[in-house]
Design an enzyme around this catalytic site. Sequence first.
Site, short mmCIF file in Angstrom:
data_model
loop_
_atom_site.label_atom_id
_atom_site.label_comp_id
_atom_site.label_asym_id
_atom_site.label_seq_id
_atom_site.Cartn_x
_atom_site.Cartn_y
_atom_site.Cartn_z
N GLU A 113 0.77 -1.24 0.00
CA GLU A 113 0.00 0.00 0.00
C GLU A 113 0.80 1.29 0.00
O GLU A 113 0.24 2.36 0.24
CB GLU A 113 -1.00 0.01 1.18
N GLU A 117 -7.14 -7.47 -1.43
CA GLU A 117 -7.54 -7.23 -0.03
C GLU A 117 -8.94 -6.66 0.01
O GLU A 117 -9.23 -5.70 -0.73
CB GLU A 117 -6.62 -6.20 0.64
C1 BMA Z 1 -5.02 -3.14 4.78
C2 BMA Z 1 -3.86 -3.99 5.20
C3 BMA Z 1 -3.49 -3.83 6.61
C4 BMA Z 1 -4.66 -3.58 7.50
C5 BMA Z 1 -5.95 -3.88 6.80
C6 BMA Z 1 -7.15 -3.61 7.63
O1 BMA Z 1 -4.69 -1.86 4.50
O2 BMA Z 1 -2.79 -3.84 4.33
O3 BMA Z 1 -2.57 -2.78 6.73
O4 BMA Z 1 -4.54 -4.30 8.65
O5 BMA Z 1 -6.03 -3.11 5.66
O6 BMA Z 1 -7.27 -2.27 7.95
#
Ligand code: BMA
Length: 920
Positions: free
Chosen positions: A459, A555
Amino acid sequence: MSVYSAVLLFSFISTGAAVLTTSLNGVWTLTEKEEHNISITGQVPGSMYTALMDHKIIQDPYYRNNDIRYRWIGQADWTYSRVFNVSSQMMSMANIKLVCEGLDTFATVTINGHLVAETNNMFVKYVMDIKPYVKLGENSISVSFKSAVKQAAILASNHSYLIPPACPVPQYKGECHVNMVRKEQCSFSWDWGPSFPTQGMWRDIYIESFNTTAIRSFTAETLKDTDGSWVIDTEVLLDVPEGETVEGSVKIRFDVTGMGSKQVHTLTSNNNKIKQRLQLDRDFVVQEWWPNGYGAQHLYQLYAFFTSSDGRTLSAKKLTIGFKTVELMQDFVSGDPKQGRSFFFKINGVPIFLKGSNWIPADSFLERVTKERLRNLLQSARDVHMNSMRVWGGGVYESEDFYELADELGILIWQDLMFGCAMYPSDPQFLSTVSDEISQQVKRLKSHASLLLWSGNNENEKALRQSWYNTDVNFTLYYKDYVTLYHDTIQPIVQSEDLTHPFIMSSPSNGIESLQEGFVAKEPWSELYGDIHDYRYMDPFFDQSVYRVPRMASEYGLQSLPSYETLADVYAEEDMDLCSDMSEHRQHHPLGNVQLMAEVILYLNLPNSPDRKQKFKDTIYVTQIDQAIAMKTETEHYRRWQNRLDESGRGNTMGAMYWQLNDIWQAPTWSSIEYGGKWKMLQYFAQHFFSPLLISPYEESGMAKVYICVDEIKLHVTRHPHTHHLQFVPNPQHKAGFLFGDMVDSNPQPHSVGPKGTLYISMYSWASMEPLYNWTQEYQMNVTSQLVFSANINNMLHQADCIRRQNCFLFYHLGNPQNGPTAWQALSTFSAVIGLKKAKIQVTNIITVKKDQVFNITISTSAIAPFVWLDTPGVQGRFSDNGFLMVQRVKQLQYFAWESVDQNRLGSSLTIKSLMDIYY
Ligand code: BMA
């Protein structure tokens, strides 16, 4: 290592002259003299926290708010020391080296009082020449660590400008400036984890004594030639002492075949890298390695031997390898470049939809992460049809055990490099240690069959572009740091060390497009390029229309609370309430608990038990329902988009890796598996939404639509009456989509396409176990994700004589609801549902299938029961299914115990609830 391979390996080494390894693992003395005057024993590998706990100087650091009470531990400086014996045999060797596989982090190593090394990177293996300092008999070693918290502060204050963020947000209860140190970034806290800034030797420490040379690393890349044959490119790196010349040969041997190669060399410390190519015999049939769900995980052994000029084999190493190819496809999706590029992986030529999740360190104290725990977690991933996992960049490069298990279980590893959610320095000292780290880690991991991809960071491209840490005050400065670190330093190292796995600079990124836009894209979150990370907390998570349509989602997630049982290990009785101070303390995500409740009321009525403890249990249950429904809705949405492009070019989504598989401690987080291994409802749901044969209903513009998704479609084409020649190629007719496993030849005669069958659709009233109406729909799959049914919901309600949508739901199966896939679709939120009764669910039978391990359980219900939840407090294991909707009176389940348990104990621990039980 199998007995056979161990014998094979060591039978080549002439005893006496080979590398002699003396482990220094085990019991050391651990002291803190400055402030606390502590002197105890401590295990190596290990950290000061577990040593203090073993000596009962501290309680379980995870208990209640001990993370705050024990902050002093991470702020003190700890020294490990011990004595060790140097034998006359060791003394007689020309070289004596100390090998530290992992020092966490700022260590000063002395032998018999002589300074040997100072270190500053937890991810670097340090090899130190200790020959000048050791003596025959008893010797002493001390490894003095400095507080990483204090070092981070010093490094930050010495740096000419701030490398942000300075500190985490207050909710993390963490330490500052972790980005200044090459240490597990989440050890200073994260939004799902506590701050325990460990010190210690977190990996093995040992002495290697040898006369001539020792193999320091051995790597291999498997490559497929254009003619279909395989080669193995090997590299052996030898430890040749400065100023010496060593004569000898490096021999490579492939598995049990006897195939191999040998080269004779004159080696020096500058000329110590031997590359050899092994061309496998054409008549040797290579069995490829496949990700879970696509085929078997064939693994082979490869050996390297160094033999001195007098013919004695002095050093040997073994590697386990697999044969696979990886391609990251990033072609334009249409004739219009503005519609963006694809982003998906082909393994052995076959496009793979990544079904997976994200991995974080399994414990704050890495010494507690045993192979057994890793196996349980990775097996759980495999059991729910995951084929991939992202090792997230804020943790650690995982252990050998981890990657071996991934090889064995068919889990493709998306490997982030360990940089996450921050800007990083680019001064020469930082770049120098990072260079060592990257080159060592790429060497260490690249030969694993499971490796999919290298990604430069987590990120940081997005953070820079969106100025998360106020970098817009001087974008040019931070941009320059970014490019210097990831493009100028890291990328060339990764790409020169590993020719077989792709590299992307960040996750999420726009892939090639990010590079073309100068490494930091204008919109790294674009749906038209690369991967995205997407979180939406206050949207109606059960409605697919709120989600984006990316090429790949690496994610996305929603929080839930872990089970009462898991919390009971670390909460006191008074903490067992969502509004308790402890619940607030463990929640590191800003406004997390408020969000949890706000999400519940979007979908369900709040539990209302008058009993505080019961209400908390029910609250846990509803947060797990929400999380499971959210991830199901979002994941299936991604799977449904794999063969489609819309007018703007969005679609062809080829991966869904939710955040996050596992937990580091017991707290509200995004995980699907709790600390301790217990499956949350999401993990059970994943088994269905990642199923290789998925029925996926959703609602759009008043229509009930159903897709069927499969992993792969194989078209069988007969080339010759007697031989089947199957070849995977992209389908030219499907510019906008993929026909996976589409096979052609010069004269294609497809005689069968994808699965066909009948979709059975029933409308039920929530109040009755008899369906109101049934429909059927024939289908024939041509692509991996296909719309097979679409009907107006109002018409269906009318046909079924259902008074209004709140009273009814749709249920789907493919002919056998007991064994085959099923799906159901509520037609309103659960807070609006009418007619649900309180179901009486009972266990009618438990039978032992495999003594103390596997049990068949039969349950029966008196009424329709949503989110039936079985639990076995006090017994570790999992059910074959859980959190399901019960539409039939009887259901058969299995229970797999992870500990030895007899039928009686299992039976008496078993509890069952369903949705209406939480309302009084
Ligand atoms: C994303 C991940 C983590 C974090 C998750 C939940 O940004 O890369 O950094 O724990 O979200 O917020």
